[in-house]
Design a protein around this motif. Sequence first.
Motif, PDB file in Angstrom:
ATOM      1  N   ARG A 209      27.087 -69.270 -18.794  1.00 41.04           N
ATOM      2  CA  ARG A 209      27.819 -68.831 -17.596  1.00 41.04           C
ATOM      3  C   ARG A 209      28.010 -69.979 -16.619  1.00 41.04           C
ATOM      4  NH1 ARG A 209      25.911 -67.579 -12.629  1.00 41.04           N
ATOM      5  NH2 ARG A 209      27.208 -66.237 -11.295  1.00 41.04           N
ATOM      6  N   GLY A 210      26.931 -70.715 -16.340  1.00 44.62           N
ATOM      7  CA  GLY A 210      27.048 -71.834 -15.412  1.00 44.62           C
ATOM      8  C   GLY A 210      27.965 -72.930 -15.919  1.00 44.62           C
ATOM      9  N   SER A 211      27.920 -73.213 -17.218  1.00 49.20           N
ATOM     10  CA  SER A 211      28.785 -74.247 -17.789  1.00 49.20           C
ATOM     11  C   SER A 211      30.254 -73.849 -17.718  1.00 49.20           C
ATOM     12  CB  SER A 211      28.382 -74.521 -19.236  1.00 49.20           C
ATOM     13  OG  SER A 211      27.050 -74.993 -19.315  1.00 49.20           O
ATOM     14  N   VAL A 212      30.536 -72.575 -17.977  1.00 48.87           N
ATOM     15  CA  VAL A 212      31.931 -72.113 -17.926  1.00 48.87           C
ATOM     16  C   VAL A 212      32.451 -72.135 -16.492  1.00 48.87           C
ATOM     17  CG1 VAL A 212      33.403 -70.091 -18.262  1.00 48.87           C
ATOM     18  CG2 VAL A 212      31.799 -70.766 -20.041  1.00 48.87           C
ATOM     19  N   ILE A 213      31.625 -71.747 -15.538  1.00 44.76           N
ATOM     20  CA  ILE A 213      32.057 -71.772 -14.134  1.00 44.76           C
ATOM     21  C   ILE A 213      32.398 -73.191 -13.708  1.00 44.76           C
ATOM     22  CG2 ILE A 213      31.255 -71.441 -11.767  1.00 44.76           C
ATOM     23  CD1 ILE A 213      29.735 -68.991 -12.692  1.00 44.76           C
ATOM     24  N   THR A 214      31.599 -74.152 -14.148  1.00 45.84           N
ATOM     25  CA  THR A 214      31.871 -75.555 -13.814  1.00 45.84           C
ATOM     26  C   THR A 214      33.129 -76.066 -14.515  1.00 45.84           C
ATOM     27  OG1 THR A 214      29.500 -75.955 -13.520  1.00 45.84           O
ATOM     28  CG2 THR A 214      30.915 -77.879 -13.842  1.00 45.84           C
ATOM     29  N   ALA A 215      33.280 -75.723 -15.796  1.00 47.06           N
ATOM     30  CA  ALA A 215      34.407 -76.244 -16.566  1.00 47.06           C
ATOM     31  C   ALA A 215      35.742 -75.653 -16.119  1.00 47.06           C
ATOM     32  CB  ALA A 215      34.189 -75.976 -18.056  1.00 47.06           C
ATOM     33  N   LYS A 216      35.770 -74.388 -15.717  1.00 46.08           N
ATOM     34  CA  LYS A 216      37.053 -73.765 -15.382  1.00 46.08           C
ATOM     35  C   LYS A 216      37.627 -74.264 -14.064  1.00 46.08           C
ATOM     36  CE  LYS A 216      35.588 -69.603 -12.863  1.00 46.08           C
ATOM     37  NZ  LYS A 216      35.598 -68.112 -12.861  1.00 46.08           N
ATOM     38  N   GLN A 217      36.837 -75.034 -13.295  1.00 43.81           N
ATOM     39  CA  GLN A 217      37.340 -75.593 -12.048  1.00 43.81           C
ATOM     40  C   GLN A 217      37.979 -76.973 -12.228  1.00 43.81           C
ATOM     41  OE1 GLN A 217      33.886 -75.583  -9.522  1.00 43.81           O
ATOM     42  NE2 GLN A 217      33.817 -73.347  -9.357  1.00 43.81           N
ATOM     43  N   ASN A 218      37.960 -77.496 -13.447  1.00 42.58           N
ATOM     44  CA  ASN A 218      38.545 -78.818 -13.687  1.00 42.58           C
ATOM     45  C   ASN A 218      40.066 -78.769 -13.599  1.00 42.58           C
ATOM     46  OD1 ASN A 218      36.043 -80.067 -14.110  1.00 42.58           O
ATOM     47  ND2 ASN A 218      36.032 -79.465 -16.267  1.00 42.58           N
ATOM     48  N   ASP A 219      40.641 -79.928 -13.350  1.00 35.01           N
ATOM     49  CA  ASP A 219      42.090 -79.989 -13.130  1.00 35.01           C
ATOM     50  C   ASP A 219      42.880 -79.618 -14.377  1.00 35.01           C
ATOM     51  OD1 ASP A 219      41.628 -80.785 -10.546  1.00 35.01           O
ATOM     52  OD2 ASP A 219      41.793 -82.931 -10.977  1.00 35.01           O
ATOM     53  N   TYR A 220      42.400 -80.022 -15.548  1.00 37.75           N
ATOM     54  CA  TYR A 220      43.165 -79.727 -16.756  1.00 37.75           C
ATOM     55  C   TYR A 220      43.213 -78.233 -17.043  1.00 37.75           C
ATOM     56  CZ  TYR A 220      38.499 -79.588 -18.900  1.00 37.75           C
ATOM     57  OH  TYR A 220      37.198 -79.300 -19.187  1.00 37.75           O
ATOM     58  N   VAL A 221      42.173 -77.502 -16.644  1.00 36.83           N
ATOM     59  CA  VAL A 221      42.187 -76.048 -16.815  1.00 36.83           C
ATOM     60  C   VAL A 221      43.178 -75.422 -15.836  1.00 36.83           C
ATOM     61  CG1 VAL A 221      40.807 -73.942 -16.715  1.00 36.83           C
ATOM     62  CG2 VAL A 221      39.818 -76.039 -17.653  1.00 36.83           C
TER      63      VAL A 221
END
Length: 327
Positions: A209-221
Amino acid sequence: MPEPQYDDGGAIAPTGAGGATDLALSEAETLERPPPGSPLGTGPSGKPRSLWSDAWHDLRRDPVFIVSALVILFLVIISIWPSLIASGNPLQCDLAKAQEGSQPGHPFGFNGQGCDVYTRTVYGARTSVTVGVCATLGVALLGSVLGSLAGFFGGGWDATLSRLTDVFFGIPVVLGGLVLLSVVTSDTVWPVIGFMVLLGWPQLSRIARGSVITAKQNDYVQAARALGASHTRLLLRHIAPNAVAPVIVVATIALGTYISLEATLSYLGVGLKPPTVSWGIDISSASPYIRNAPHMLLWPAGALAVTVLAFIMLGDSVRDALDPRLR
C-alpha cells in the motif's frame, strides 16, 4: 590575415574553407564510452542502468549474497532430490540402535526410535522449504493485491483494509496457531501454510500500500493518466513494476521466518504431525534426551538455523541492492 586558432579539444577540425567538420563515427563512439573508473550506475554506453540491472550489478559482487544463494540452491536441490546425498529411508527405524551415536554409514547417529538422524535431517529440508516457499508466495500474492488496490483507489476501500489489518496484527502468531491448528486433523503441510498466509498477509499489504501510494504520485503516472490510461493499465504497467521492490525484499526475509514458525508449531505439537519428516518434529522428540544424546537435537536444529540464516542474509543483501538510499 591568418585565421584565428580555437582550442576546441579536438571536437572539431579546421578545413581549408575556414569551417569545421564533425568527428568521424568511430571517434564519436569512443567519446561515448565511459572512461575507466566511471561512476556506478552507468552501462557500457554511459547511460543510466535501471533499478533491477543496477541491483544485479551490486549483488554479483556481494559475497554475502553469493554464499547465501549457494546455500539456498543446495537446500532446494536436496529438497527436490534428497536421494542424491541420502540413500536411506527416513521412516525405517531399528529400536536396537536407539540413541546411539555416529557409526560408519550413519554420521549423525540415531534418534530415540532408532531412525537415522542424517537421513531424517536431509529429508526434513523438503518439508521446511516447501512450507516456506508456498507460504511466502501466498502471503506475497494476497498481501500485494489487497495493499495495491487500497493504495491505488484509497477512500473507503483503504480505510476498511487498514482496520482489517489492525485486527490481524493484534492476533499473536503462536497463540493463533495453537488455537486454529489444534482442531486440524490433517497430517499434510497445507493447514500450516494456510495459517501462515492468513496471519502473514497484513504485513505485506501495508508495505504494498505504501509503495503504491508513493509510486502513483510520480510524474509519469500522472502523464499516463492524463493521456487516458485505464486503471488496470496504470496499476499493472506503470505503478506495480516500480512498487514491487519493497515487497520482494520483505518476502525474502519473511521466508526464513516462516520456516522457523513451522518448526516452532511442530515443536509445540500443533504444526506438522508424524509420519511427516520435519525438523520441528525431530527437535521436539529429541529435546527430552538432550543430556544423554545431544546429537539427536543438534543436527536438525543446526540445519534449521543455517536455513533461516541463509534466507535472512539473502533478504538483507537484496534490500541493500534495491534501496537507493543505502548506496
